[in-house]
Motif scaffolding. Sequence first.
Motif, PDB file in Angstrom:
ATOM      1  N   GLY A 101       0.777  -1.234   0.000  1.00 26.91           N
ATOM      2  CA  GLY A 101       0.000   0.000   0.000  1.00 26.91           C
ATOM      3  C   GLY A 101       0.808   1.283   0.000  1.00 26.91           C
ATOM      4  N   VAL A 102       2.139   1.197   0.087  1.00 31.39           N
ATOM      5  CA  VAL A 102       2.929   2.432   0.142  1.00 31.39           C
ATOM      6  C   VAL A 102       3.030   3.065  -1.244  1.00 31.39           C
ATOM      7  CG1 VAL A 102       4.259   1.793   2.163  1.00 31.39           C
ATOM      8  CG2 VAL A 102       5.054   1.081  -0.085  1.00 31.39           C
ATOM      9  N   VAL A 103       3.016   4.394  -1.248  1.00 28.27           N
ATOM     10  CA  VAL A 103       3.140   5.163  -2.497  1.00 28.27           C
ATOM     11  C   VAL A 103       4.330   6.115  -2.387  1.00 28.27           C
ATOM     12  CG1 VAL A 103       2.015   6.763  -4.076  1.00 28.27           C
ATOM     13  CG2 VAL A 103       0.654   5.002  -2.931  1.00 28.27           C
ATOM     14  N   ASP A 104       4.227   7.053  -1.461  1.00 40.38           N
ATOM     15  CA  ASP A 104       5.324   7.999  -1.249  1.00 40.38           C
ATOM     16  C   ASP A 104       6.308   7.501  -0.188  1.00 40.38           C
ATOM     17  OD1 ASP A 104       4.523  10.189  -3.054  1.00 40.38           O
ATOM     18  OD2 ASP A 104       2.765  10.300  -1.767  1.00 40.38           O
ATOM     19  N   LEU A 105       5.812   6.729   0.737  1.00 40.70           N
ATOM     20  CA  LEU A 105       6.701   6.100   1.705  1.00 40.70           C
ATOM     21  C   LEU A 105       7.419   4.922   1.063  1.00 40.70           C
ATOM     22  CD1 LEU A 105       4.306   6.017   4.798  1.00 40.70           C
ATOM     23  CD2 LEU A 105       6.351   7.438   4.568  1.00 40.70           C
ATOM     24  N   THR A 106       8.493   4.471   1.687  1.00 41.17           N
ATOM     25  CA  THR A 106       9.184   3.268   1.221  1.00 41.17           C
ATOM     26  C   THR A 106       8.891   2.123   2.189  1.00 41.17           C
ATOM     27  OG1 THR A 106      11.218   3.685   2.466  1.00 41.17           O
ATOM     28  CG2 THR A 106      11.032   4.692   0.272  1.00 41.17           C
ATOM     29  N   GLU A 107       9.038   0.905   1.705  1.00 44.91           N
ATOM     30  CA  GLU A 107       8.841  -0.256   2.568  1.00 44.91           C
ATOM     31  C   GLU A 107       9.835  -0.244   3.723  1.00 44.91           C
ATOM     32  OE1 GLU A 107       8.894  -3.840   0.341  1.00 44.91           O
ATOM     33  OE2 GLU A 107       7.298  -3.227  -1.043  1.00 44.91           O
ATOM     34  N   ALA A 108      11.052   0.210   3.444  1.00 42.59           N
ATOM     35  CA  ALA A 108      12.077   0.248   4.494  1.00 42.59           C
ATOM     36  C   ALA A 108      11.679   1.202   5.613  1.00 42.59           C
ATOM     37  CB  ALA A 108      13.420   0.658   3.900  1.00 42.59           C
ATOM     38  N   GLN A 109      11.079   2.342   5.269  1.00 41.78           N
ATOM     39  CA  GLN A 109      10.645   3.298   6.287  1.00 41.78           C
ATOM     40  C   GLN A 109       9.584   2.676   7.199  1.00 41.78           C
ATOM     41  OE1 GLN A 109       9.608   6.444   3.416  1.00 41.78           O
ATOM     42  NE2 GLN A 109      10.935   7.838   4.555  1.00 41.78           N
ATOM     43  N   VAL A 110       8.665   1.958   6.605  1.00 39.66           N
ATOM     44  CA  VAL A 110       7.593   1.343   7.387  1.00 39.66           C
ATOM     45  C   VAL A 110       8.149   0.244   8.279  1.00 39.66           C
ATOM     46  CG1 VAL A 110       5.428   0.058   7.260  1.00 39.66           C
ATOM     47  CG2 VAL A 110       5.861   1.923   5.656  1.00 39.66           C
ATOM     48  N   ARG A 111       9.036  -0.594   7.738  1.00 36.77           N
ATOM     49  CA  ARG A 111       9.619  -1.676   8.543  1.00 36.77           C
ATOM     50  C   ARG A 111      10.412  -1.111   9.726  1.00 36.77           C
ATOM     51  NH1 ARG A 111      10.956  -3.934   3.336  1.00 36.77           N
ATOM     52  NH2 ARG A 111       9.578  -5.686   2.846  1.00 36.77           N
ATOM     53  N   GLU A 112      11.134  -0.033   9.459  1.00 42.44           N
ATOM     54  CA  GLU A 112      11.969   0.538  10.517  1.00 42.44           C
ATOM     55  C   GLU A 112      11.124   1.031  11.677  1.00 42.44           C
ATOM     56  OE1 GLU A 112      15.353   4.049  11.173  1.00 42.44           O
ATOM     57  OE2 GLU A 112      14.425   3.731   9.201  1.00 42.44           O
ATOM     58  N   VAL A 113      10.054   1.765  11.383  1.00 38.99           N
ATOM     59  CA  VAL A 113       9.237   2.315  12.465  1.00 38.99           C
ATOM     60  C   VAL A 113       8.367   1.232  13.105  1.00 38.99           C
ATOM     61  CG1 VAL A 113       7.214   2.992  11.101  1.00 38.99           C
ATOM     62  CG2 VAL A 113       7.855   4.340  13.091  1.00 38.99           C
ATOM     63  N   ALA A 114       8.027   0.169  12.351  1.00 42.25           N
ATOM     64  CA  ALA A 114       7.247  -0.938  12.925  1.00 42.25           C
ATOM     65  C   ALA A 114       8.040  -1.654  14.001  1.00 42.25           C
ATOM     66  CB  ALA A 114       6.840  -1.920  11.831  1.00 42.25           C
ATOM     67  N   ALA A 115       9.352  -1.738  13.832  1.00 48.49           N
ATOM     68  CA  ALA A 115      10.265  -2.283  14.848  1.00 48.49           C
ATOM     69  C   ALA A 115       9.843  -3.676  15.314  1.00 48.49           C
ATOM     70  CB  ALA A 115      10.373  -1.335  16.036  1.00 48.49           C
ATOM     71  N   ILE A 116       9.651  -4.584  14.364  1.00 51.94           N
ATOM     72  CA  ILE A 116       9.289  -5.964  14.685  1.00 51.94           C
ATOM     73  C   ILE A 116      10.562  -6.801  14.707  1.00 51.94           C
ATOM     74  CG2 ILE A 116       7.958  -7.980  13.966  1.00 51.94           C
ATOM     75  CD1 ILE A 116       6.061  -6.066  12.512  1.00 51.94           C
ATOM     76  N   ASP A 117      10.899  -7.358  15.857  1.00 52.33           N
ATOM     77  CA  ASP A 117      12.121  -8.136  15.998  1.00 52.33           C
ATOM     78  C   ASP A 117      11.968  -9.496  15.320  1.00 52.33           C
ATOM     79  OD1 ASP A 117      13.357  -6.151  17.496  1.00 52.33           O
ATOM     80  OD2 ASP A 117      12.562  -6.932  19.383  1.00 52.33           O
ATOM     81  N   GLU A 118      12.957  -9.863  14.544  1.00 53.75           N
ATOM     82  CA  GLU A 118      12.949 -11.177  13.905  1.00 53.75           C
ATOM     83  C   GLU A 118      12.975 -12.272  14.971  1.00 53.75           C
ATOM     84  OE1 GLU A 118      15.497 -13.748  10.580  1.00 53.75           O
ATOM     85  OE2 GLU A 118      16.006 -11.658  11.017  1.00 53.75           O
ATOM     86  N   GLY A 119      12.172 -13.301  14.768  1.00 53.51           N
ATOM     87  CA  GLY A 119      12.108 -14.404  15.713  1.00 53.51           C
ATOM     88  C   GLY A 119      11.040 -14.262  16.771  1.00 53.51           C
ATOM     89  N   THR A 120      10.422 -13.089  16.856  1.00 57.46           N
ATOM     90  CA  THR A 120       9.337 -12.914  17.832  1.00 57.46           C
ATOM     91  C   THR A 120       8.205 -13.895  17.523  1.00 57.46           C
ATOM     92  OG1 THR A 120       9.824 -10.552  18.071  1.00 57.46           O
ATOM     93  CG2 THR A 120       7.651 -11.301  18.774  1.00 57.46           C
ATOM     94  N   PRO A 121       7.781 -14.715  18.471  1.00 60.29           N
ATOM     95  CA  PRO A 121       6.667 -15.634  18.207  1.00 60.29           C
ATOM     96  C   PRO A 121       5.442 -14.869  17.711  1.00 60.29           C
ATOM     97  CG  PRO A 121       7.731 -16.209  20.266  1.00 60.29           C
ATOM     98  CD  PRO A 121       8.333 -14.916  19.827  1.00 60.29           C
ATOM     99  N   LEU A 122       4.825 -15.351  16.639  1.00 54.71           N
ATOM    100  CA  LEU A 122       3.690 -14.643  16.050  1.00 54.71           C
ATOM    101  C   LEU A 122       2.575 -14.400  17.051  1.00 54.71           C
ATOM    102  CD1 LEU A 122       3.231 -16.157  12.463  1.00 54.71           C
ATOM    103  CD2 LEU A 122       3.923 -13.839  13.064  1.00 54.71           C
ATOM    104  N   VAL A 123       2.299 -15.400  17.889  1.00 57.88           N
ATOM    105  CA  VAL A 123       1.178 -15.258  18.817  1.00 57.88           C
ATOM    106  C   VAL A 123       1.456 -14.222  19.901  1.00 57.88           C
ATOM    107  CG1 VAL A 123       0.277 -17.570  18.428  1.00 57.88           C
ATOM    108  CG2 VAL A 123       2.010 -17.199  20.191  1.00 57.88           C
ATOM    109  N   GLN A 124       2.722 -13.901  20.118  1.00 59.36           N
ATOM    110  CA  GLN A 124       3.065 -12.909  21.135  1.00 59.36           C
ATOM    111  C   GLN A 124       3.186 -11.512  20.552  1.00 59.36           C
ATOM    112  OE1 GLN A 124       6.155 -13.706  23.976  1.00 59.36           O
ATOM    113  NE2 GLN A 124       5.853 -15.917  23.912  1.00 59.36           N
ATOM    114  N   LEU A 125       3.093 -11.378  19.241  1.00 60.96           N
ATOM    115  CA  LEU A 125       3.247 -10.075  18.610  1.00 60.96           C
ATOM    116  C   LEU A 125       2.073  -9.161  18.978  1.00 60.96           C
ATOM    117  CD1 LEU A 125       4.928  -8.396  16.547  1.00 60.96           C
ATOM    118  CD2 LEU A 125       3.332  -9.204  14.796  1.00 60.96           C
ATOM    119  N   ASP A 126       2.386  -7.984  19.499  1.00 60.21           N
ATOM    120  CA  ASP A 126       1.363  -7.000  19.863  1.00 60.21           C
ATOM    121  C   ASP A 126       1.021  -6.187  18.618  1.00 60.21           C
ATOM    122  OD1 ASP A 126      -0.213  -4.961  20.877  1.00 60.21           O
ATOM    123  OD2 ASP A 126       0.993  -4.685  22.680  1.00 60.21           O
TER     124      ASP A 126
END
Length: 244
Positions: free
Chosen positions: A63-88
Motif C-alpha cells: 500500500g505504500v506510495v510515497d513512503l518506502t517499505e524500508a521506512q515502514v519496517r523501521e518504524v514498525a520495529a518488529i524483531d525477527e524471531g518474535t513468536p507470532l502469537v506474542q506479537l502485539d
Amino acid sequence: MSTRTARRRPATAARRRPSRGPSRRTVLRRRLVAILVLVGVTAFVVTVWFTPALGVREVEVAGVVDLTEAQVREVAAIDEGTPLVQLDTRAVADRVHRLSRVAGVTVERVLPSTVRLTVDEREPVAVVKAADGAHLVDATGRDYAVVASPPDGVPELTAQPNAVAAAVSVLTAVPESLRREVSLVRAGSPADIRLTLSEGREVRWGSPEDTPRKAAVLDVLLTRNGTVFDVSSPELPTVSDGPE
C-alpha cells in the motif's frame, strides 16, 4: 416347586450378574493415550509461545506510495524471531501510524512466519504554499508533509487556522466535476469560504452548511454569464460581473 419354576431361576440370576469392567490392559492403554495427548498439547503450546519455530521471519509491506517499505519496517520495529502469537499488533500499528503520511494501517499475522503491514497513505486535497515549501493537507485538514513543489491538480489553500477544517470540508464535499475546476480555496473565517474556478470565476460559498444544496444551485448558476457566483444563501443566489 414345579420344574418350570426351577428352570427359570438360573436365567434370572444370570440377568442380574454385574457386567465386568474394562480390563487392566484397556485402562493402561487409555491412560497412555491421555498422557501422550497432554504431552503433545504441551509441546505445541511451548513451541508456539516460547520458541522461534513460528517466529517472525518476514515483514511484508503493502500500500505504500510515497513512503518506502524500508521506512515502514523501521518504524514498525518488529524483531525477527518474535513468536507470532506474542506479537502485539496494536502496538505495531500505533508505531507505524506515527509516520505523518500514514492515515491507517492493518497488521496481520500470516502463518507460519510472516507479518503483513497494509498501509493507507494520506492523499492531498489542498496545498498551502509557504517559505519552506508546499504543505500538503489531507481531507481531515491535517498538514502532513512538505514537498518542494505542489502536485498537479491539487488546489491551493489560503485560510485562517480556525477555518482550515471548514474549507477542506467544502472542497471534499463538492462534486468531482466542480472540484476539478477549483484552483484556489480562500477562507477568512469558517463562514467565509470562497472558491476560485477556471477563467477567473469566483464562488462565494459562505459556511459549510447546506453544501449539497449549494452545489446543486451552483451547477445551475454556472450556466449563466458572470464572474462572481454567490451561493452563501442558496435560497437567494446571485450572479454578478465583478467584485462587490
